[in-house]
Design a protein around this motif. Sequence first.
Motif, mmCIF file in Angstrom:
data_model
loop_
_atom_site.group_PDB
_atom_site.id
_atom_site.type_symbol
_atom_site.label_atom_id
_atom_site.label_comp_id
_atom_site.label_asym_id
_atom_site.label_seq_id
_atom_site.Cartn_x
_atom_site.Cartn_y
_atom_site.Cartn_z
ATOM 1 N N LYS A 44 36.302 0.128 -22.766
ATOM 2 C CA LYS A 44 35.959 1.318 -21.981
ATOM 3 C C LYS A 44 34.459 1.351 -21.690
ATOM 4 O O LYS A 44 33.632 1.101 -22.559
ATOM 5 C CB LYS A 44 36.363 2.567 -22.760
ATOM 6 C CG LYS A 44 35.985 3.857 -22.073
ATOM 7 C CD LYS A 44 36.364 5.071 -22.895
ATOM 8 C CE LYS A 44 35.948 6.345 -22.202
ATOM 9 N NZ LYS A 44 36.363 7.527 -22.952
ATOM 10 N N GLY A 45 34.137 1.675 -20.435
ATOM 11 C CA GLY A 45 32.743 1.830 -20.038
ATOM 12 C C GLY A 45 32.089 0.567 -19.535
ATOM 13 O O GLY A 45 31.032 0.632 -18.907
ATOM 14 N N MET A 46 32.689 -0.598 -19.803
ATOM 15 C CA MET A 46 32.083 -1.847 -19.351
ATOM 16 C C MET A 46 32.064 -1.916 -17.833
ATOM 17 O O MET A 46 33.030 -1.564 -17.178
ATOM 18 C CB MET A 46 32.864 -3.052 -19.869
ATOM 19 C CG MET A 46 32.516 -3.493 -21.230
ATOM 20 S SD MET A 46 33.384 -5.052 -21.553
ATOM 21 C CE MET A 46 32.477 -5.578 -22.979
ATOM 22 N N ARG A 47 30.953 -2.398 -17.306
ATOM 23 C CA ARG A 47 30.860 -2.654 -15.867
ATOM 24 C C ARG A 47 31.468 -4.027 -15.635
ATOM 25 O O ARG A 47 31.093 -5.001 -16.291
ATOM 26 C CB ARG A 47 29.401 -2.621 -15.436
ATOM 27 C CG ARG A 47 29.179 -2.786 -13.960
ATOM 28 C CD ARG A 47 27.681 -2.633 -13.655
ATOM 29 N NE ARG A 47 27.392 -2.889 -12.269
ATOM 30 C CZ ARG A 47 27.411 -1.968 -11.318
ATOM 31 N NH1 ARG A 47 27.724 -0.729 -11.624
ATOM 32 N NH2 ARG A 47 27.127 -2.282 -10.074
ATOM 33 N N THR A 71 37.129 -7.542 -3.727
ATOM 34 C CA THR A 71 36.318 -7.599 -4.934
ATOM 35 C C THR A 71 35.833 -6.189 -5.218
ATOM 36 O O THR A 71 35.317 -5.514 -4.320
ATOM 37 C CB THR A 71 35.117 -8.547 -4.742
ATOM 38 O OG1 THR A 71 35.606 -9.848 -4.429
ATOM 39 C CG2 THR A 71 34.274 -8.607 -6.007
ATOM 40 N N VAL A 72 36.010 -5.756 -6.453
ATOM 41 C CA VAL A 72 35.625 -4.408 -6.857
ATOM 42 C C VAL A 72 34.634 -4.507 -8.007
ATOM 43 O O VAL A 72 34.849 -5.265 -8.959
ATOM 44 C CB VAL A 72 36.855 -3.594 -7.317
ATOM 45 C CG1 VAL A 72 36.440 -2.216 -7.786
ATOM 46 C CG2 VAL A 72 37.869 -3.499 -6.202
ATOM 47 N N VAL A 73 33.544 -3.744 -7.914
ATOM 48 C CA VAL A 73 32.583 -3.634 -9.006
ATOM 49 C C VAL A 73 32.635 -2.196 -9.485
ATOM 50 O O VAL A 73 32.510 -1.270 -8.690
ATOM 51 C CB VAL A 73 31.152 -3.988 -8.545
ATOM 52 C CG1 VAL A 73 30.172 -3.838 -9.694
ATOM 53 C CG2 VAL A 73 31.107 -5.404 -7.984
ATOM 54 N N GLY A 74 32.852 -2.017 -10.772
ATOM 55 C CA GLY A 74 32.930 -0.668 -11.317
ATOM 56 C C GLY A 74 33.043 -0.690 -12.825
ATOM 57 O O GLY A 74 32.886 -1.741 -13.455
ATOM 58 N N SER A 92 34.905 2.894 -9.338
ATOM 59 C CA SER A 92 33.807 2.383 -8.538
ATOM 60 C C SER A 92 33.196 3.545 -7.764
ATOM 61 O O SER A 92 33.872 4.183 -6.959
ATOM 62 C CB SER A 92 34.325 1.311 -7.574
ATOM 63 O OG SER A 92 33.282 0.801 -6.796
ATOM 64 N N THR A 93 31.928 3.815 -8.046
ATOM 65 C CA THR A 93 31.255 4.958 -7.437
ATOM 66 C C THR A 93 30.105 4.483 -6.567
ATOM 67 O O THR A 93 29.153 3.882 -7.074
ATOM 68 C CB THR A 93 30.713 5.913 -8.522
ATOM 69 O OG1 THR A 93 31.770 6.245 -9.415
ATOM 70 C CG2 THR A 93 30.132 7.170 -7.908
ATOM 71 N N PRO A 94 30.168 4.742 -5.258
ATOM 72 C CA PRO A 94 29.045 4.342 -4.395
ATOM 73 C C PRO A 94 27.831 5.232 -4.650
ATOM 74 O O PRO A 94 27.967 6.417 -4.943
ATOM 75 C CB PRO A 94 29.593 4.549 -2.985
ATOM 76 C CG PRO A 94 30.674 5.557 -3.129
ATOM 77 C CD PRO A 94 31.238 5.381 -4.519
ATOM 78 N N GLY A 116 28.415 9.047 -4.635
ATOM 79 C CA GLY A 116 29.461 9.393 -3.692
ATOM 80 C C GLY A 116 30.739 9.695 -4.452
ATOM 81 O O GLY A 116 30.745 9.834 -5.678
ATOM 82 N N GLU A 117 31.837 9.749 -3.736
ATOM 83 C CA GLU A 117 33.130 10.019 -4.350
ATOM 84 C C GLU A 117 33.659 8.742 -4.997
ATOM 85 O O GLU A 117 33.715 7.687 -4.363
ATOM 86 C CB GLU A 117 34.114 10.533 -3.304
ATOM 87 C CG GLU A 117 35.379 11.078 -3.922
ATOM 88 C CD GLU A 117 36.243 11.808 -2.909
ATOM 89 O OE1 GLU A 117 37.454 11.910 -3.156
ATOM 90 O OE2 GLU A 117 35.711 12.252 -1.882
ATOM 91 N N ALA A 118 34.049 8.834 -6.255
ATOM 92 C CA ALA A 118 34.510 7.668 -7.008
ATOM 93 C C ALA A 118 35.892 7.213 -6.544
ATOM 94 O O ALA A 118 36.750 8.022 -6.205
ATOM 95 C CB ALA A 118 34.548 7.983 -8.495
ATOM 96 N N LEU A 119 36.075 5.903 -6.522
ATOM 97 C CA LEU A 119 37.370 5.297 -6.269
ATOM 98 C C LEU A 119 37.932 4.865 -7.621
ATOM 99 O O LEU A 119 37.271 4.121 -8.353
ATOM 100 C CB LEU A 119 37.228 4.074 -5.360
ATOM 101 C CG LEU A 119 38.446 3.165 -5.258
ATOM 102 C CD1 LEU A 119 39.562 3.865 -4.482
ATOM 103 C CD2 LEU A 119 38.086 1.842 -4.603
ATOM 104 N N PHE A 120 39.105 5.360 -7.972
ATOM 105 C CA PHE A 120 39.770 4.963 -9.211
ATOM 106 C C PHE A 120 40.912 4.036 -8.827
ATOM 107 O O PHE A 120 41.859 4.454 -8.175
ATOM 108 C CB PHE A 120 40.291 6.180 -9.969
ATOM 109 C CG PHE A 120 39.194 7.051 -10.500
ATOM 110 C CD1 PHE A 120 38.635 6.809 -11.738
ATOM 111 C CD2 PHE A 120 38.701 8.105 -9.739
ATOM 112 C CE1 PHE A 120 37.605 7.605 -12.227
ATOM 113 C CE2 PHE A 120 37.687 8.908 -10.217
ATOM 114 C CZ PHE A 120 37.131 8.659 -11.463
ATOM 115 N N LEU A 121 40.805 2.778 -9.214
ATOM 116 C CA LEU A 121 41.775 1.770 -8.814
ATOM 117 C C LEU A 121 42.489 1.225 -10.043
ATOM 118 O O LEU A 121 41.859 0.667 -10.940
ATOM 119 C CB LEU A 121 41.064 0.633 -8.069
ATOM 120 C CG LEU A 121 41.915 -0.431 -7.417
ATOM 121 C CD1 LEU A 121 42.859 0.175 -6.379
ATOM 122 C CD2 LEU A 121 41.029 -1.481 -6.765
#
Length: 170
Positions: A73-76, A8-11, A35-37, A50-55
């Motif tokens: 674009k931009g929606m969480r 599950t990814v939130v971003g 997804s950026t921690p 933190g460092e963003a994960l681009f999936l």
Amino acid sequence: MAGETVITVVGNLTADPELRYTQNGLPVANFTIASTPRTFDRQANEWKDGEALFLRASVWREFAEHVAGSLTKGMRVVAQGRLRQRSYQDRDGNNRVSIELEVDEIGPSLRYATAQVTRAASTGGAGGGNFGGGQSRPQQQVSEEPWSTPGSSSADAWSTPGSFGDDTPF
């Protein structure tokens, strides 16, 4: 399937989902979730990214059309799916590997936003979430659910506020 990696990814979406069609006319939507921690630095008394994960992610069939028509674009978003590893050669002939998310479920995050959900008319098929045994349900019959008594005039309980009364189990 056993052995698949489900996550599950939130971003946030980095761009509008791109809807395309295969040569056979099958819709597919591709998009990227960033997804950026964030952690709280107590010494500096501030939040730090933190460092963003681009999936990269994809959805197919009618689901793809729903995603392309609903998310921007931009929606969480909150997305759940299976990780897939894909090997390919780039333009220079180098072997590359990418990890992508084959999305099973996705929706807007309601942490910082609100959403108005509209039920889409089903075209049937497997896994479409339609309770009519794969039959297409015409748009004008949305208020009459397959589990209601034929000919009854009961409205869709999910769209009528207070229709459950005070004994709602949740």
